[in-house]
Structures are given as structure tokens and as C-alpha cells.
Scaffold this motif. Structure first.
Motif, PDB file in Angstrom:
ATOM      1  N   ILE A  86      44.517  22.221  -2.368  1.00 15.07           N
ATOM      2  CA  ILE A  86      43.086  22.889  -2.495  1.00 15.07           C
ATOM      3  C   ILE A  86      43.377  24.404  -2.545  1.00 15.07           C
ATOM      4  O   ILE A  86      44.079  24.882  -1.967  1.00 15.07           O
ATOM      5  N   ILE A  87      42.484  24.916  -3.406  1.00 13.56           N
ATOM      6  CA  ILE A  87      42.477  26.494  -3.826  1.00 13.56           C
ATOM      7  C   ILE A  87      41.938  27.280  -2.649  1.00 13.56           C
ATOM      8  O   ILE A  87      41.178  26.472  -1.939  1.00 13.56           O
ATOM      9  N   PRO A  88      42.053  28.425  -2.506  1.00 14.62           N
ATOM     10  CA  PRO A  88      41.532  29.211  -1.604  1.00 14.62           C
ATOM     11  C   PRO A  88      40.074  29.165  -1.789  1.00 14.62           C
ATOM     12  O   PRO A  88      39.427  29.405  -3.045  1.00 14.62           O
ATOM     13  N   LEU A  89      39.152  28.790  -0.959  1.00 18.84           N
ATOM     14  CA  LEU A  89      37.658  28.490  -0.982  1.00 18.84           C
ATOM     15  C   LEU A  89      36.960  30.106  -0.795  1.00 18.84           C
ATOM     16  O   LEU A  89      37.576  30.890   0.085  1.00 18.84           O
ATOM     17  N   ARG A  90      35.702  30.144  -1.273  1.00 20.95           N
ATOM     18  CA  ARG A  90      35.159  31.264  -1.249  1.00 20.95           C
ATOM     19  C   ARG A  90      34.506  31.552   0.041  1.00 20.95           C
ATOM     20  O   ARG A  90      34.057  30.481   0.735  1.00 20.95           O
ATOM     21  N   LYS A  91      34.607  32.906   0.601  1.00 25.30           N
ATOM     22  CA  LYS A  91      33.837  33.003   1.751  1.00 25.30           C
ATOM     23  C   LYS A  91      32.279  32.900   1.885  1.00 25.30           C
ATOM     24  O   LYS A  91      31.772  33.196   0.977  1.00 25.30           O
ATOM     25  N   GLY A  92      31.615  32.308   2.777  1.00 29.76           N
ATOM     26  CA  GLY A  92      30.236  31.952   2.941  1.00 29.76           C
ATOM     27  C   GLY A  92      29.907  30.514   2.349  1.00 29.76           C
ATOM     28  O   GLY A  92      29.025  30.262   2.478  1.00 29.76           O
ATOM     29  N   GLY A  93      31.119  29.906   1.897  1.00 24.40           N
ATOM     30  CA  GLY A  93      30.730  28.405   1.286  1.00 24.40           C
ATOM     31  C   GLY A  93      30.768  27.599   2.467  1.00 24.40           C
ATOM     32  O   GLY A  93      30.961  27.987   3.895  1.00 24.40           O
ATOM     33  N   ASP A  94      31.235  26.266   2.311  1.00 25.58           N
ATOM     34  CA  ASP A  94      31.294  25.178   3.189  1.00 25.58           C
ATOM     35  C   ASP A  94      32.544  25.188   3.824  1.00 25.58           C
ATOM     36  O   ASP A  94      32.540  24.937   5.210  1.00 25.58           O
ATOM     37  N   GLY A  95      33.564  25.754   3.521  1.00 24.09           N
ATOM     38  CA  GLY A  95      34.855  25.853   4.266  1.00 24.09           C
ATOM     39  C   GLY A  95      35.793  24.744   3.879  1.00 24.09           C
ATOM     40  O   GLY A  95      36.784  24.485   4.324  1.00 24.09           O
ATOM     41  N   TYR A  96      35.174  23.769   3.006  1.00 24.78           N
ATOM     42  CA  TYR A  96      35.953  22.344   2.837  1.00 24.78           C
ATOM     43  C   TYR A  96      35.630  22.170   1.316  1.00 24.78           C
ATOM     44  O   TYR A  96      34.704  22.291   0.897  1.00 24.78           O
ATOM     45  N   VAL A  97      36.488  21.052   0.831  1.00 20.32           N
ATOM     46  CA  VAL A  97      36.345  20.347  -0.049  1.00 20.32           C
ATOM     47  C   VAL A  97      36.052  18.924   0.254  1.00 20.32           C
ATOM     48  O   VAL A  97      36.863  18.447   0.954  1.00 20.32           O
ATOM     49  N   ALA A  98      35.089  18.343  -0.462  1.00 23.29           N
ATOM     50  CA  ALA A  98      34.754  16.679  -0.117  1.00 23.29           C
ATOM     51  C   ALA A  98      35.804  15.840  -0.705  1.00 23.29           C
ATOM     52  O   ALA A  98      36.163  16.049  -1.933  1.00 23.29           O
ATOM     53  N   VAL A  99      36.490  14.872  -0.029  1.00 24.26           N
ATOM     54  CA  VAL A  99      37.045  13.875  -0.883  1.00 24.26           C
ATOM     55  C   VAL A  99      36.133  12.858  -0.956  1.00 24.26           C
ATOM     56  O   VAL A  99      35.543  12.437   0.184  1.00 24.26           O
ATOM     57  N   ARG A 100      35.940  12.097  -2.027  1.00 24.16           N
ATOM     58  CA  ARG A 100      35.007  11.125  -2.294  1.00 24.16           C
ATOM     59  C   ARG A 100      35.604   9.748  -2.495  1.00 24.16           C
ATOM     60  O   ARG A 100      37.040   9.748  -2.850  1.00 24.16           O
ATOM     61  N   ALA A 101      34.940   8.654  -2.399  1.00 23.92           N
ATOM     62  CA  ALA A 101      35.085   7.120  -2.544  1.00 23.92           C
ATOM     63  C   ALA A 101      35.473   6.879  -4.187  1.00 23.92           C
ATOM     64  O   ALA A 101      35.906   5.866  -4.231  1.00 23.92           O
ATOM     65  N   ALA A 102      34.788   7.657  -4.942  1.00 23.91           N
ATOM     66  CA  ALA A 102      34.799   7.482  -6.189  1.00 23.91           C
ATOM     67  C   ALA A 102      34.637   8.899  -7.020  1.00 23.91           C
ATOM     68  O   ALA A 102      34.287   9.775  -6.330  1.00 23.91           O
ATOM     69  N   PRO A 103      34.986   9.045  -8.340  1.00 22.22           N
ATOM     70  CA  PRO A 103      34.861  10.465  -8.956  1.00 22.22           C
ATOM     71  C   PRO A 103      33.337  10.691  -9.318  1.00 22.22           C
ATOM     72  O   PRO A 103      32.802  10.483 -10.529  1.00 22.22           O
ATOM     73  N   SER A 104      32.837  10.945  -8.167  1.00 26.02           N
ATOM     74  CA  SER A 104      31.092  11.347  -8.274  1.00 26.02           C
ATOM     75  C   SER A 104      30.749  12.258  -7.055  1.00 26.02           C
ATOM     76  O   SER A 104      31.144  11.648  -6.009  1.00 26.02           O
ATOM     77  N   ARG A 105      29.798  13.158  -7.465  1.00 26.75           N
ATOM     78  CA  ARG A 105      29.214  13.831  -6.191  1.00 26.75           C
ATOM     79  C   ARG A 105      28.450  12.680  -5.422  1.00 26.75           C
ATOM     80  O   ARG A 105      28.068  13.253  -4.282  1.00 26.75           O
ATOM     81  N   LYS A 106      27.848  11.845  -6.012  1.00 26.25           N
ATOM     82  CA  LYS A 106      27.103  10.827  -5.167  1.00 26.25           C
ATOM     83  C   LYS A 106      27.945   9.881  -4.515  1.00 26.25           C
ATOM     84  O   LYS A 106      27.118   9.235  -3.690  1.00 26.25           O
ATOM     85  N   ALA A 107      29.191   9.723  -4.607  1.00 27.46           N
ATOM     86  CA  ALA A 107      29.811   8.828  -3.942  1.00 27.46           C
ATOM     87  C   ALA A 107      30.035   9.039  -2.464  1.00 27.46           C
ATOM     88  O   ALA A 107      29.967  10.346  -2.159  1.00 27.46           O
ATOM     89  N   ARG A 108      30.322   8.165  -1.806  1.00 21.55           N
ATOM     90  CA  ARG A 108      30.614   8.421  -0.137  1.00 21.55           C
ATOM     91  C   ARG A 108      31.643   9.278   0.082  1.00 21.55           C
ATOM     92  O   ARG A 108      32.505   9.329  -0.627  1.00 21.55           O
ATOM     93  N   GLU A 109      31.305  10.250   1.147  1.00 22.65           N
ATOM     94  CA  GLU A 109      32.479  11.311   1.326  1.00 22.65           C
ATOM     95  C   GLU A 109      33.286  10.587   2.434  1.00 22.65           C
ATOM     96  O   GLU A 109      32.973   9.892   3.432  1.00 22.65           O
ATOM     97  N   LEU A 110      34.748  10.876   2.179  1.00 28.29           N
ATOM     98  CA  LEU A 110      35.609  10.075   3.024  1.00 28.29           C
ATOM     99  C   LEU A 110      36.339  11.024   3.909  1.00 28.29           C
ATOM    100  O   LEU A 110      36.780  10.863   5.034  1.00 28.29           O
ATOM    101  N   ASP A 111      36.215  12.351   3.480  1.00 27.65           N
ATOM    102  CA  ASP A 111      36.995  13.279   4.413  1.00 27.65           C
ATOM    103  C   ASP A 111      36.746  14.795   3.900  1.00 27.65           C
ATOM    104  O   ASP A 111      36.153  14.973   2.836  1.00 27.65           O
ATOM    105  N   ARG A 112      37.293  15.698   4.503  1.00 29.76           N
ATOM    106  CA  ARG A 112      36.887  17.178   4.301  1.00 29.76           C
ATOM    107  C   ARG A 112      38.160  17.612   4.154  1.00 29.76           C
ATOM    108  O   ARG A 112      38.911  17.762   5.348  1.00 29.76           O
ATOM    109  N   LEU A 113      38.616  18.657   3.224  1.00 27.96           N
ATOM    110  CA  LEU A 113      40.040  19.298   3.156  1.00 27.96           C
ATOM    111  C   LEU A 113      39.910  20.733   3.324  1.00 27.96           C
ATOM    112  O   LEU A 113      38.977  21.046   2.471  1.00 27.96           O
ATOM    113  N   LYS A 114      40.371  21.538   3.796  1.00 31.60           N
ATOM    114  CA  LYS A 114      40.474  22.877   3.887  1.00 31.60           C
ATOM    115  C   LYS A 114      41.554  23.503   2.827  1.00 31.60           C
ATOM    116  O   LYS A 114      42.268  22.778   2.291  1.00 31.60           O
ATOM    117  N   SER A 115      41.478  24.838   2.466  1.00 23.12           N
ATOM    118  CA  SER A 115      42.125  25.497   1.574  1.00 23.12           C
ATOM    119  C   SER A 115      43.568  25.239   1.875  1.00 23.12           C
ATOM    120  O   SER A 115      44.009  25.304   3.037  1.00 23.12           O
TER     121      SER A 115
END
Length: 138
Positions: A45-74
Motif C-alpha cells: 500500500i502506498i504512503p497515504l496522504r495526511k488528513g485522509g482516512d489513513g487506510y485503504v479498503a479491501v473489498r469483496a469485489a472490484p467495486s467501491r460499492k462492494a462490501r468492505e472486508l478489511d482496512r489496510l495501512k500504508s
């Protein structure tokens, strides 16, 4: 309830946004790369910008609307296994953070005979937006 109150409730109900249904889960496929590893690349996971969520969502399918499974840090290491049809998402596998296992324990560091198959190993898997991943090997 009075008629005007009922009409107001009905109007409010019609004005509420309709929530789109999440797409069905889509397993990450591994293998099918001949003599290459079942997941041919490693990434992070790339360095994330300050002031953002601080994580990248792992999804159940390749879509922003898919269920969130996990959250990964930089910096979180990932095995990169499959790209979505549009290239905007990547199917990833990664060990649990406190399980003591490393990426080599996920069972995809060797070639897999035959066509691609859904991952069913001991590690976690899902889909991450490609723009948040950097390839580190492979």
C-alpha cells in the motif's frame, strides 16, 4: 395520522436516495500463469496522504460499492494475483497482521498447474483499488 401528515411522509420517503445494491462477492483467482508463481507479483500500500482516512479498503469485489472486508495501512505488503477487467482493481492476498505468518505462508509462492482458481488458503484476500498499490517485485 392526518392526511397532510401522511402525504408529507410519503413525499419524504420518495425523496430519500435509493441505495444501490452491493455487487456480489468475487473471489480472487490464483494460478494460470504457467511456470510463474500463482500470484506473480508482490506489492505494498502506498504512503497515504495526511488528513485522509489513513487506510485503504479491501473489498469483496472490484467495486467501491462492494462490501468492505478489511482496512489496510500504508506499507502493508500484499501478493498481487489478478487485475480487474478495467485494470482499476487488483485482487490481493495478505497474511493476518497478528497471525505470525508472512506472505510466503499464503501458499501462492509456487506455480499452480491448470487454469486460475479461487484462492482458498490460510491468508486473507480481496480487492484493492490499483491506485493505492505499488509493485515491489515481479
Amino acid at each position: 395520522m392526518t392526511r397532510p401528515a401522511l402525504l408529507a411522509c410519503a413525499a419524504l420517503t420518495l425523496a430519500l436516495p435509493v441505495r444501490a445494491e452491493a455487487p456480489p462477492a468475487r473471489p480472487v483467482l490464483v494460478g494460470g500463469y504457467g511456470d510463474l508463481d500463482a500470484c506473480p507479483s508482490m506489492g505494498a500500500i502506498i504512503p497515504l496522504r495526511k488528513g485522509g482516512d489513513g487506510y485503504v479498503a479491501v473489498r469483496a469485489a472490484p467495486s467501491r460499492k462492494a462490501r468492505e472486508l478489511d482496512r489496510l495501512k500504508s506499507g502493508r505488503e500484499l501478493l498481487l494475483c489478478q487485475a480487474s477487467e478495467d485494470g482499476a482493481w487488483v485482487g490481493v492476498i495478505y497474511p493476518e497482521p497478528f497471525g505470525g505468518a508472512g506472505p510466503g505462508d499464503c501458499g501462492v509462492s509456487q506455480s499452480a498447474e491448470g487454469p486460475p482458481r479461487p484462492y482458498d488458503g490460510v491468508c486473507l484476500s480481496g480487492w484493492v483499488a490499483r491506485r493505492y498499490v505499488v509493485v515491489t517485485a515481479g
